[in-house]
Structures are given as C-alpha cells and as structure tokens.
Design an enzyme around this catalytic site. Structure first.
Site, PDB file in Angstrom:
ATOM      1  N   ASP A  83      -2.030  10.760  -2.341  1.00 31.70           N
ATOM      2  CA  ASP A  83      -2.337   9.685  -3.292  1.00 31.70           C
ATOM      3  C   ASP A  83      -2.616  10.216  -4.688  1.00 31.70           C
ATOM      4  OD1 ASP A  83      -2.874   8.345  -0.586  1.00 31.70           O
ATOM      5  OD2 ASP A  83      -2.825   6.726  -2.058  1.00 31.70           O
ATOM      6  N   ARG A 127      -7.350  -0.585  -6.923  1.00 34.11           N
ATOM      7  CA  ARG A 127      -7.660   0.547  -6.033  1.00 34.11           C
ATOM      8  C   ARG A 127      -7.689   1.823  -6.891  1.00 34.11           C
ATOM      9  NH1 ARG A 127      -4.364   1.069  -0.653  1.00 34.11           N
ATOM     10  NH2 ARG A 127      -6.258   2.139   0.010  1.00 34.11           N
ATOM     11  N   ASN A 166      -5.424  12.330   0.250  1.00 32.04           N
ATOM     12  CA  ASN A 166      -4.576  11.478   1.087  1.00 32.04           C
ATOM     13  C   ASN A 166      -5.497  10.724   2.041  1.00 32.04           C
ATOM     14  OD1 ASN A 166      -1.911  10.551   1.857  1.00 32.04           O
ATOM     15  ND2 ASN A 166      -2.192  11.675   3.774  1.00 32.04           N
ATOM     16  N   LYS A 167      -4.916   9.909   2.871  1.00 30.29           N
ATOM     17  CA  LYS A 167      -5.689   9.088   3.808  1.00 30.29           C
ATOM     18  C   LYS A 167      -6.758   9.897   4.527  1.00 30.29           C
ATOM     19  CE  LYS A 167      -5.544   5.580   4.365  1.00 30.29           C
ATOM     20  NZ  LYS A 167      -6.504   4.698   3.657  1.00 30.29           N
ATOM     21  N   GLN A 226      -2.800   2.631   9.937  1.00 31.27           N
ATOM     22  CA  GLN A 226      -1.478   2.677   9.294  1.00 31.27           C
ATOM     23  C   GLN A 226      -0.493   3.522  10.104  1.00 31.27           C
ATOM     24  OE1 GLN A 226      -4.385   2.911   7.731  1.00 31.27           O
ATOM     25  NE2 GLN A 226      -4.284   2.284   5.600  1.00 31.27           N
ATOM     26  N   ARG A 239       0.837  -1.198   0.000  1.00 31.21           N
ATOM     27  CA  ARG A 239       0.000   0.000   0.000  1.00 31.21           C
ATOM     28  C   ARG A 239       0.872   1.248   0.000  1.00 31.21           C
ATOM     29  NH1 ARG A 239       1.822   1.814   4.020  1.00 31.21           N
ATOM     30  NH2 ARG A 239       0.649   3.705   3.736  1.00 31.21           N
ATOM     31  N   GLY A 240       0.179   2.409  -0.116  1.00 30.14           N
ATOM     32  CA  GLY A 240       0.929   3.657  -0.222  1.00 30.14           C
ATOM     33  C   GLY A 240       1.108   3.959  -1.708  1.00 30.14           C
ATOM     34  N   ALA A 241       0.830   5.206  -2.091  1.00 27.68           N
ATOM     35  CA  ALA A 241       0.738   5.530  -3.518  1.00 27.68           C
ATOM     36  C   ALA A 241       1.988   5.145  -4.338  1.00 27.68           C
ATOM     37  CB  ALA A 241       0.415   7.016  -3.661  1.00 27.68           C
TER      38      ALA A 241
HETATM   39  O1  MRU Z   1      -4.792   3.187   2.143  1.00 24.37           O
HETATM   40  P1  MRU Z   1      -3.313   3.400   2.090  1.00 24.37           P
HETATM   41  O2  MRU Z   1      -2.611   2.867   3.290  1.00 24.37           O
HETATM   42  O3  MRU Z   1      -2.709   2.929   0.802  1.00 24.37           O
HETATM   43  O4  MRU Z   1      -3.150   4.989   2.132  1.00 24.37           O
HETATM   44  C1  MRU Z   1      -1.869   5.511   1.959  1.00 24.37           C
HETATM   45  C2  MRU Z   1      -1.805   6.969   2.183  1.00 24.37           C
HETATM   46  O5  MRU Z   1      -2.794   7.649   2.334  1.00 24.37           O
HETATM   47  C3  MRU Z   1      -0.438   7.595   2.141  1.00 24.37           C
HETATM   48  O6  MRU Z   1      -0.373   8.708   2.967  1.00 24.37           O
HETATM   49  C4  MRU Z   1      -0.168   8.032   0.689  1.00 24.37           C
HETATM   50  O7  MRU Z   1      -0.286   6.945  -0.178  1.00 24.37           O
HETATM   51  C5  MRU Z   1       1.144   8.643   0.539  1.00 24.37           C
HETATM   52  S1  MRU Z   1       2.387   7.419   0.625  1.00 24.37           S
HETATM   53  C6  MRU Z   1       3.904   8.018   0.439  1.00 24.37           C
END
Ligand code: MRU
Length: 350
Positions: A237, A89, A247-248, A196, A46-48
């Site tokens: 993201d 996603r 973002n999250k 997270q 996970r994470g962009a």
């Molecule tokens: O649902 P996730 O855990 O994939 O969400 C991730 C985030 O919101 C991060 O902050 C974002 O991807 C930036 S990662 C460098």
C-alpha cells in the site's frame, strides 16, 4: 481475462461491490463523490492501485455538479474535493499520488477556462486508469521470471485484478506465469479480519483456473516448516524510500516467517505505491478500523460486545526482510535505498 474492477461509464464510476464477493458479482454505480467516498471507506472498492484510480475518478465526480465559469472558484472546488477524498483511507499512497496528479493538472494548465480544465482533468484521470492497466501487465511479466517450475506460492490479502484497474500486482505475477505455461500452486491466507484472501483472492484465482488452496492465517508457519512453500508474493500500500513496505496486516508475520525458513519474500508494486517523500516505514500512517470487524465473523458476533479491540488494517515489513520488489521498471534488489532511488525520482512531497 480478469474482471474490470472499476471503470468510468457515462459520467459515473462503476465498481464491483467487493463486500458482496464471493457470493455475488454485483456492480454498483457511484454518481457522486460522497457515494464513492463511502465505497472506499467500507471497502466496496479497495486495494492500493484501485484506490488511486478511484481517487482520480472521484475528482471527476466531485466537479460534476459545479456550476459557472469562475476559474478561481472552480480551482478551489477541485482542491476541496481532493482534500475530501484524501480523508477516506490514509495508508495507500496511490490515492494521494493520484490526487496530487489531479491537482497538478490545474497548475500545468493555469490561465485556462473551466471547460478546458474539466477536459484536462478527465484526460488525466483516464490516463491514471490506463497507466494502471499497463503497469500491472509489465510487473506481471517481470515477476513471472521469479516463479520456478512447480513452485508452491503463498500470498496474503488480495493483490489481484480486484485491487487494481485490472490484472493485479502479486496475482498479476501468477497470471503472467500461467500465460507462460509455468506449473505452480498457490496457498492463499484468508486474511482476517475482513477475509480479502478467502473472499477475493481465491475467487479470482479459481476463475483463472489456478490451483489454489485456502488456509487460515495461523497455518502459514506450519506450512513453511513442512517445506511446502517456495516463495511468497504480496502487494503493498505504501513503500518508503528505504524499501520498507506497508501491506495488509499479517504481511509482516509472513515476512518474518519467510526469513526464518529461508523462503524468498517478494513485494510486487507499481511506482505509484512508492512514497519517496518518506525515509522509512516508521512514517507510514496506518489506518485503524472499527472494532466490529474483529468482534464478528460473517456478520455474527464472536466476542463480547464490550471487549477492547486493536484493529490496524496494515503493518510494515522492514526492507531487510524483503528479497526483491517487483515493479514495472524491473526487479529491485537490495540495497533498496540506493536501488529504489536509481529507479524512481520523488513523486510527491510529504
Ligand atoms: O484493506 P485493503 O483490502 O484495501 O488492503 C489491500 C492490500 O493490503 C493489498 O495487498 C494492497 O493494496 C496491494 S493491492 C495490489
């Protein structure tokens, strides 16, 4: 040294299964694209930026079983694989940008054999992976300049090594600041529903020996009111051409609070997180996730099973709430539309 989150090993994708952290550092091997798709969906990876790398590697997994030398059928197969990965996603544009880059290999090398196309796709995927490693360090170095001595920094979700090929975006800034021997401490928001922040960010920061304090999400305002926060750093993201940043879920709350308390709010994200094809955050697709993520906690039910649930995984922070966006090309400040355009040409058509 941050842990390698994702890598290409002997023709397979090796990832840290992040659903097992912080209890276990467990790796899993994805040998086919379906397994990787599921790993993306259930947040094992996970994470962009890490999703961008996963998508590129996913294409390599998808073409593994392809038999024969018919170029036309092979190209169709690659597009079908990209379409499939694209259903995993919807919010992180890094995933779609990486797929576009993989598709572009086909047109750039049109007329080549299946064997040659395979070679070029592998080269592109590896370059997406290496590029992510490189840009994270550059962002970290730019962003570290924003950390003043003895700062108390707040962050949300996990924008660290675990969310990228390694090093991270918002946490990369902290790693760079530490390398420069700056003194600072971090407040990590736990980040409900999937934690997270609590599970991943504190795990990463403690390993890096960074002074870290975990808080529940609803404690952020009170800390700001007590003047205990000097800056907020978050990842993203998808960033629209006007600087609105998804973002999250919960990031927007922090940005509104930061404005009220006059605390700088920074987004740290590479070029691959920008979607120059959309004018504002209104056009960002927001992933809706399952109700069980909200009705339970650590595997235990915390609400009646039949309650209605709203569970968007992301929110959008209006650019007017953002102090600056740290990228690998430098720090972008308002006016964002003009300044983003100067830095980045369109990457993809939406
Ligand atoms: O649902 P996730 O855990 O994939 O969400 C991730 C985030 O919101 C991060 O902050 C974002 O991807 C930036 S990662 C460098």
């Amino acid at each position: 040294m941050p842990v390698p989150t994702i890598s290409w090993v002997n023709g397979n994708v090796k990832i840290i299964d992040q659903t097992k952290l912080p209890h276990k550092l467990k790796y899993m091997t994805c040998r086919d694209v379906k397994t990787l798709w599921k790993a993306i969906k259930n947040l094992s990876v996970r994470g962009a930026p890490a999703l961008g790398v996963s998508a590129a590697f996913g294409v390599l997994l998808g073409i593994k079983p392809f038999k024969g030398n018919n170029v036309k059928i092979f190209i169709k197969h690659v597009h079908k694989t990209c379409d499939y990965i694209g259903t995993s996603r919807p919010t992180a544009v890094n995933l779609f940008n990486a797929l576009d880059q993989m598709r572009a290999v086909l047109s750039r090398h049109s007329g080549r054999s299946v064997a040659e196309l395979r070679k070029q796709l592998k080269k592109e995927a590896m370059s997406i992976y290496q590029q992510d490693r490189k840009v994270c360090r550059r962002m970290g170095d730019f962003g570290a300049r924003l950390i003043k001595a003895n700062s108390r920094i707040m962050t949300v979700c996990n924008a660290g090594a675990l969310a990228t090929a390694d090093y991270g975006t918002a946490l990369g800034v902290m790693y760079s600041a530490k390398k420069r021997k700056k003194k600072f401490k971090v407040y990590a928001c736990e980040t409900r529903p999937l934690l997270q922040g609590a599970r991943l960010t504190t795990w990463e920061l403690l390993r890096a020996k960074i002074d870290t304090t975990l808080i529940c999400d609803n404690m952020a305002a009170s800390l700001m009111k007590q003047r205990k926060i000097d800056a907020i750093f978050a990842g993203a993201d998808r960033i629209a051409a006007n600087g609105d940043a998804a973002n999250k879920i919960g990031t927007y709350n922090l940005a509104v609070l930061a404005k009220y308390h006059k605390i700088p709010f920074y987004i740290v994200a590479p070029r691959s997180t920008f979607d120059m094809g959309i004018r504002s955050g209104k056009q960002i697709p927001i992933e809706q996730r399952g109700k069980e993520e909200v009705t339970s906690f650590g595997g235990r039910p915390t609400a009646p099973k039949d309650v209605k649930v709203y569970n968007p995984a992301f929110d959008v922070t209006d650019s007017k709430l953002i102090t600056a966006i740290v990228t690998e090309e430098g720090i972008i400040r308002p006016p964002f539309s003009a300044n983003i355009k100067k830095k980045f040409l369109p990457l993809r058509k939406s």
